[in-house]
Design a protein around this motif. Structure first.
Motif, PDB file in Angstrom:
ATOM      1  N   LEU A  87       0.757  -1.115   0.071  1.00 16.83           N
ATOM      2  CA  LEU A  87       0.109  -0.250  -0.041  1.00 16.83           C
ATOM      3  C   LEU A  87       0.962   1.208   0.054  1.00 16.83           C
ATOM      4  CD1 LEU A  87      -2.882  -0.797   2.563  1.00 16.83           C
ATOM      5  CD2 LEU A  87      -3.026  -0.451   0.176  1.00 16.83           C
ATOM      6  N   LEU A  88       2.070   1.150   0.717  1.00 14.55           N
ATOM      7  CA  LEU A  88       2.825   2.346   0.820  1.00 14.55           C
ATOM      8  C   LEU A  88       3.310   2.803  -0.561  1.00 14.55           C
ATOM      9  CD1 LEU A  88       4.799   1.595   3.972  1.00 14.55           C
ATOM     10  CD2 LEU A  88       3.065   3.440   3.808  1.00 14.55           C
ATOM     11  N   HIS A  95      -4.606   3.325  -4.809  1.00 19.52           N
ATOM     12  CA  HIS A  95      -4.066   3.165  -3.491  1.00 19.52           C
ATOM     13  C   HIS A  95      -5.346   2.796  -2.662  1.00 19.52           C
ATOM     14  CE1 HIS A  95      -3.957   4.593   0.819  1.00 19.52           C
ATOM     15  NE2 HIS A  95      -3.039   3.675   0.917  1.00 19.52           N
ATOM     16  N   ARG A  99      -6.481  -0.607  -0.726  1.00 17.71           N
ATOM     17  CA  ARG A  99      -6.676  -0.566   0.731  1.00 17.71           C
ATOM     18  C   ARG A  99      -8.121  -1.055   1.019  1.00 17.71           C
ATOM     19  NH1 ARG A  99      -4.200   2.899   5.514  1.00 17.71           N
ATOM     20  NH2 ARG A  99      -6.055   2.983   6.807  1.00 17.71           N
ATOM     21  N   ALA A 235       5.394  -4.057   7.590  1.00 16.00           N
ATOM     22  CA  ALA A 235       4.923  -2.861   8.368  1.00 16.00           C
ATOM     23  C   ALA A 235       4.609  -3.288   9.713  1.00 16.00           C
ATOM     24  CB  ALA A 235       3.562  -2.407   7.537  1.00 16.00           C
ATOM     25  N   GLY A 236       4.350  -4.298   9.787  1.00 15.79           N
ATOM     26  CA  GLY A 236       3.567  -4.775  11.482  1.00 15.79           C
ATOM     27  C   GLY A 236       4.583  -5.478  12.554  1.00 15.79           C
ATOM     28  N   THR A 239       7.917  -2.326  13.965  1.00 13.81           N
ATOM     29  CA  THR A 239       7.517  -1.131  14.682  1.00 13.81           C
ATOM     30  C   THR A 239       6.892  -1.772  15.977  1.00 13.81           C
ATOM     31  OG1 THR A 239       5.555  -1.663  13.258  1.00 13.81           O
ATOM     32  CG2 THR A 239       6.736   0.258  12.670  1.00 13.81           C
ATOM     33  N   MET A 243       8.137  -0.833  19.850  1.00 14.72           N
ATOM     34  CA  MET A 243       7.357  -0.390  20.799  1.00 14.72           C
ATOM     35  C   MET A 243       7.498  -1.130  22.119  1.00 14.72           C
ATOM     36  SD  MET A 243       5.784   2.598  20.527  1.00 14.72           S
ATOM     37  CE  MET A 243       4.894   2.227  22.151  1.00 14.72           C
ATOM     38  N   PRO A 281       8.023   5.139  17.149  1.00 16.35           N
ATOM     39  CA  PRO A 281       9.009   3.881  16.443  1.00 16.35           C
ATOM     40  C   PRO A 281       9.341   4.119  14.917  1.00 16.35           C
ATOM     41  CG  PRO A 281       6.987   3.151  17.121  1.00 16.35           C
ATOM     42  CD  PRO A 281       6.818   4.295  17.608  1.00 16.35           C
ATOM     43  N   MET A 285       8.360   9.987   7.715  1.00  9.41           N
ATOM     44  CA  MET A 285       7.577   9.542   6.618  1.00  9.41           C
ATOM     45  C   MET A 285       8.035  10.434   5.521  1.00  9.41           C
ATOM     46  SD  MET A 285       3.896   9.137   8.360  1.00  9.41           S
ATOM     47  CE  MET A 285       4.104  10.246   9.516  1.00  9.41           C
ATOM     48  N   ARG A 287       7.716  11.649   1.399  1.00 16.61           N
ATOM     49  CA  ARG A 287       6.917  12.107   0.378  1.00 16.61           C
ATOM     50  C   ARG A 287       7.318  12.896  -0.652  1.00 16.61           C
ATOM     51  NH1 ARG A 287       4.108   9.082   3.473  1.00 16.61           N
ATOM     52  NH2 ARG A 287       2.042   9.242   4.017  1.00 16.61           N
ATOM     53  N   THR A 339       1.866   9.259  15.612  1.00 22.01           N
ATOM     54  CA  THR A 339       2.713   7.979  15.535  1.00 22.01           C
ATOM     55  C   THR A 339       2.170   7.011  14.272  1.00 22.01           C
ATOM     56  OG1 THR A 339       3.195   8.169  17.900  1.00 22.01           O
ATOM     57  CG2 THR A 339       3.410   6.067  16.950  1.00 22.01           C
ATOM     58  N   PHE A 340       1.120   6.870  14.135  1.00 26.85           N
ATOM     59  CA  PHE A 340       0.391   5.981  12.936  1.00 26.85           C
ATOM     60  C   PHE A 340       0.256   6.827  11.683  1.00 26.85           C
ATOM     61  CE2 PHE A 340      -1.215   3.786  16.747  1.00 26.85           C
ATOM     62  CZ  PHE A 340      -0.343   2.495  16.876  1.00 26.85           C
ATOM     63  N   HIS A 345      -2.816   7.198   4.323  1.00 29.52           N
ATOM     64  CA  HIS A 345      -2.058   6.048   4.400  1.00 29.52           C
ATOM     65  C   HIS A 345      -1.918   5.825   6.073  1.00 29.52           C
ATOM     66  CE1 HIS A 345      -0.450   5.305   0.339  1.00 29.52           C
ATOM     67  NE2 HIS A 345      -0.758   6.836   0.271  1.00 29.52           N
ATOM     68  N   CYS A 347      -1.825   4.431   9.388  1.00 30.32           N
ATOM     69  CA  CYS A 347      -1.705   2.895   9.565  1.00 30.32           C
ATOM     70  C   CYS A 347      -2.707   1.783   9.531  1.00 30.32           C
ATOM     71  CB  CYS A 347      -0.722   2.658  11.214  1.00 30.32           C
ATOM     72  SG  CYS A 347      -0.190   1.054  11.251  1.00 30.32           S
ATOM     73  N   GLY A 349      -2.783  -1.058  10.403  1.00 31.32           N
ATOM     74  CA  GLY A 349      -2.739  -2.122  11.533  1.00 31.32           C
ATOM     75  C   GLY A 349      -2.660  -1.480  13.043  1.00 31.32           C
TER      76      GLY A 349
HETATM   77  C1  HEM Z   1       3.350   0.289  17.144  1.00 31.58           C
HETATM   78  C2  HEM Z   1       3.360  -0.295  15.765  1.00 31.58           C
HETATM   79  C3  HEM Z   1       3.178   0.427  14.674  1.00 31.58           C
HETATM   80  C4  HEM Z   1       3.574   1.560  14.251  1.00 31.58           C
HETATM   81  C5  HEM Z   1       4.274   2.774  14.952  1.00 31.58           C
HETATM   82  C6  HEM Z   1       3.151   1.908  12.861  1.00 31.58           C
HETATM   83  C7  HEM Z   1       3.430   3.009  12.104  1.00 31.58           C
HETATM   84  C8  HEM Z   1       3.018   3.347  10.650  1.00 31.58           C
HETATM   85  C9  HEM Z   1       3.070   4.364   9.964  1.00 31.58           C
HETATM   86  C10 HEM Z   1       3.447   5.837  10.477  1.00 31.58           C
HETATM   87  C11 HEM Z   1       2.565   4.387   8.793  1.00 31.58           C
HETATM   88  C12 HEM Z   1       2.098   5.304   7.613  1.00 31.58           C
HETATM   89  C13 HEM Z   1       3.571   5.485   6.929  1.00 31.58           C
HETATM   90  C14 HEM Z   1       3.353   6.541   5.866  1.00 31.58           C
HETATM   91  O1  HEM Z   1       2.291   7.401   5.873  1.00 31.58           O
HETATM   92  O2  HEM Z   1       4.301   7.016   5.095  1.00 31.58           O
HETATM   93  C15 HEM Z   1       1.832   2.882   8.701  1.00 31.58           C
HETATM   94  C16 HEM Z   1       1.463   2.289   7.500  1.00 31.58           C
HETATM   95  C17 HEM Z   1       0.873   0.931   7.728  1.00 31.58           C
HETATM   96  N1  HEM Z   1       1.194   0.286   8.577  1.00 31.58           N
HETATM   97 FE1  HEM Z   1       1.625   0.504  10.561  1.00 31.58          FE
HETATM   98  N2  HEM Z   1       2.518   0.602  12.299  1.00 31.58           N
HETATM   99  C18 HEM Z   1       2.528  -0.253  13.260  1.00 31.58           C
HETATM  100  C19 HEM Z   1       1.887  -1.261  13.237  1.00 31.58           C
HETATM  101  C20 HEM Z   1       1.426  -2.198  12.125  1.00 31.58           C
HETATM  102  C21 HEM Z   1       0.950  -3.477  12.316  1.00 31.58           C
HETATM  103  C22 HEM Z   1       0.613  -4.289  13.469  1.00 31.58           C
HETATM  104  C23 HEM Z   1       0.403  -3.613  10.770  1.00 31.58           C
HETATM  105  C24 HEM Z   1      -0.173  -4.793  10.136  1.00 31.58           C
HETATM  106  C25 HEM Z   1      -0.146  -6.188  10.691  1.00 31.58           C
HETATM  107  C26 HEM Z   1       0.542  -2.559   9.988  1.00 31.58           C
HETATM  108  C27 HEM Z   1       0.318  -2.340   8.713  1.00 31.58           C
HETATM  109  C28 HEM Z   1       0.581  -0.900   8.153  1.00 31.58           C
HETATM  110  C29 HEM Z   1       0.117  -1.025   6.785  1.00 31.58           C
HETATM  111  C30 HEM Z   1      -0.188  -2.217   5.755  1.00 31.58           C
HETATM  112  C31 HEM Z   1       0.649   0.307   6.417  1.00 31.58           C
HETATM  113  C32 HEM Z   1       0.249   1.059   4.958  1.00 31.58           C
HETATM  114  C33 HEM Z   1      -1.198   1.890   4.923  1.00 31.58           C
HETATM  115  C34 HEM Z   1      -1.354   2.515   3.572  1.00 31.58           C
HETATM  116  O3  HEM Z   1      -0.360   2.781   2.886  1.00 31.58           O
HETATM  117  O4  HEM Z   1      -2.572   2.924   3.454  1.00 31.58           O
HETATM  118  N3  HEM Z   1       1.251  -1.422  10.855  1.00 31.58           N
HETATM  119  N4  HEM Z   1       2.119   2.473   9.946  1.00 31.58           N
END
Ligand code: HEM
Ligand code: SF4
Lengths: 398, 69
Positions: A87-88, A95, A99, A235-236, A239, A243, A281, A285, A287, A339-340, A345, A347, A349
């Motif tokens: 997805l990223l 997208h 998604r 991604a999962g 990170t 944490m 963590p 990001m 862009r 943080t997410f 985009h 997160c 998860g």
């Molecule tokens: C504390 C744990 C986590 C943190 C800090 C975190 C952080 C992030 C961040 C900051 C983004 C956005 C990136 C961007 O916009 O450039 C992101 C996207 C994403 N994360 Fe997490 N994440 C975590 C855990 C997880 C888990 C457990 C999963 C799935 C099993 C996951 C799946 C994804 C996916 C698939 C994206 C892409 C979404 C998109 O582009 O639409 N993440 N995450």
């Protein structure tokens, strides 16, 4: 405009791995968006306009003119990031099409139903720590395996394959391996993911990836499904592992706050939000501007790269007027943080990550109420230069 | 208070459901927001405002002060 500075966007203060470097705060005070050089494994390094204020971060991340910086390039060599399905790598309609096929599996309701599975994994890992005894390294025995095993459940990795799967996931993160090792490891991951997809195609499993295949299998190629599986892993797991380790070290250094997480179930959700804000963590990001645009009144030219510092933005929340955001305070959780990420985009998860943290942290401190470091605090090593912050070793005793 | 949601904008992050489960739900198939109550009672207002603040895609609009129609 200033000369670009050779400074990593996630620079930390001397002596405290959790505190942003003065230079980051200096950038935050500046009205201009400073241009800095950002090291990158793909591009070596690139110049980017740097966003460090919270309001700017939200505005930038929800502006559709800012595109994902490293859009999928089928001509370039396939890497963990450069894959279809990730997805990223997509923008706009491409997208959201992808998604939307995955969001059904990550609704609040679906994630809640995963609780017993996560509790079981956590309790098994606590047994392993107990067996290892004094000096057990929580990074190896607790923080790293929990998120990887949760992803194994989501993907439907059979028990017999899990040791190999965990091994490949670890090699993928190990910066001390050669390029050849990384390439071979990546090929093995792709190959394994392809066999997993083939078996879901034959008979979709009762898990997340199985449900994606069941509900959307005819709209997705095998290649995309492999990419989706890999993306969930990348991604999962790092990170979330970061944490778990970082939260544990922070709480061990602040026993009164540890006691809140251990003894007050109602305070756990808020404590986890504060830990997420404080640890940040995923530190930055990247862009790229698809058109001339501005953030606040600062201009960004078409084609310019932009990087948003999560670390800095999370210390610049509206709450900064009432409290010191450089201090951890689990009783005073933030209303919001980045943080997410933010915007389209944000997160996928995050509800799952929250659930893992909300279960694992109190369980750890309740199993070992006298938990403490098994080495001098200074011997704990942190990974502060990579895109994802991390703790390298966390030996404990009780 | 009047609440409106913009389904095409929603990125299914689920904050709204966590914040105000009586007012918002998510579609099972794709997690997109579903509005359960366009004119939530007084006791929900704070939670609805929080949901609108948290929503990363500005898919929730809150108009304050309007009487339920
Ligand atoms: C504390 C744990 C986590 C943190 C800090 C975190 C952080 C992030 C961040 C900051 C983004 C956005 C990136 C961007 O916009 O450039 C992101 C996207 C994403 N994360 Fe997490 N994440 C975590 C855990 C997880 C888990 C457990 C999963 C799935 C099993 C996951 C799946 C994804 C996916 C698939 C994206 C892409 C979404 C998109 O582009 O639409 N993440 N995450
Ligand atoms: S918070 Fe916003 S993006 Fe998330 S599910 Fe609700 S409406 Fe959709």
């Amino acid at each position: 405009m200033n000369e670009p500075k050779p400074l990593p966007i996630a620079a930390r203060a001397e002596g405290c791995p959790f505190t942003p470097a003065d230079e980051l705060y200096e950038m935050q005070r500046s009205e201009e968006l400073p241009r800095i050089m950002v090291p990158s494994p793909l591009l070596d390094e690139f110049e980017a306009a740097t966003i460090t204020r919270y309001e700017d971060a939200k505005n930038a991340l929800s502006d559709t003119r800012l595109r994902m910086g490293f859009v999928f390039d089928p001509e370039a060599p396939r890497t963990m990031l450069n894959q279809p399905g990730n997805l990223l790598n997509y923008n706009g309609a491409d997208h959201s099409r992808l998604r939307r096929m995955l969001t059904g599996a990550f609704t609040v309701k679906r994630v809640r139903s995963l609780r017993p599975m996560i509790e079981r994994i956590v309790s098994d890992r606590l047994d392993a720590v107990e067996q290892a005894g004094a000096g057990a390294d929580l990074v190896q025995l607790f923080s790293t395996p929990i998120p990887t095993l949760v992803i194994c459940e989501l993907l439907g990795v059979p028990y017999a394959d899990r040791a190999d799967f965990q091994h490949r996931a670890q090699v993928g993160l190990d910066v001390n391996t050669s390029r050849e090792t990384q390439i071979r490891n990546l090929a093995e991951m792709d190959e394994y993911m392809a066999t997993l997809i083939a078996s879901h195609r034959e008979s979709p499993g009762d898990n997340l990836l199985g449900s994606v295949v069941r509900e959307h299998g005819d709209e997705l190629t095998d290649d995309e499904l492999v990419g989706i599986g890999n993306m969930l892993l990348i991604a999962g797991h790092e990170t979330t592992a970061s944490m778990l380790s970082a939260s544990t070290t922070l709480l061990l250094r602040n026993p009164d706050q540890l006691a809140v997480v251990r003894d007050e179930p109602d305070a756990v959700d808020g404590a986890v939000e504060e830990l997420l804000r404080y640890c940040s963590p995923a530190t930055a990001m990247p862009r790229q501007a698809a058109a001339d645009m501005s953030v606040r009144d600062q201009e960004i030219g078409e084609g310019e790269r932009v990087v948003v510092s999560v670390l800095a933005a999370n210390r610049d929340l509206p709450e900064a007027e009432e409290r010191d955001l450089d201090e951890l305070d689990v009783r005073n959780p933030p209303k919001h943080h980045v943080t997410f990420g933010y915007g389209a985009h944000q997160c996928l998860g995050q509800q799952l990550a929250r659930m893992e943290l909300r279960i694992a942290l109190p369980a750890l401190f309740n199993r070992f109420p006298t938990l403490r470091f098994a080495c001098p605090e200074e011997d704990i090593e942190y990974r502060t230069k990579a895109l994802v912050f991390g703790v390298r070793n966390l030996p404990v005793t009780w | 208070m009047n609440v409106d949601v913009d389904q095409p904008r929603c990125v299914a992050a689920g904050h709204c459901v966590s914040a105000a489960p009586e007012v918002f739900d998510q579609r099972d198939e794709d997690g997109v927001v579903v509005l359960l109550d366009e004119t939530p009672g007084e006791h929900e207002h704070e939670r609805v405002r929080e949901a609108a603040l948290l929503c990363p895609s500005a898919a929730i609009t809150v108009r304050e002060g309007e009487r339920p129609s």
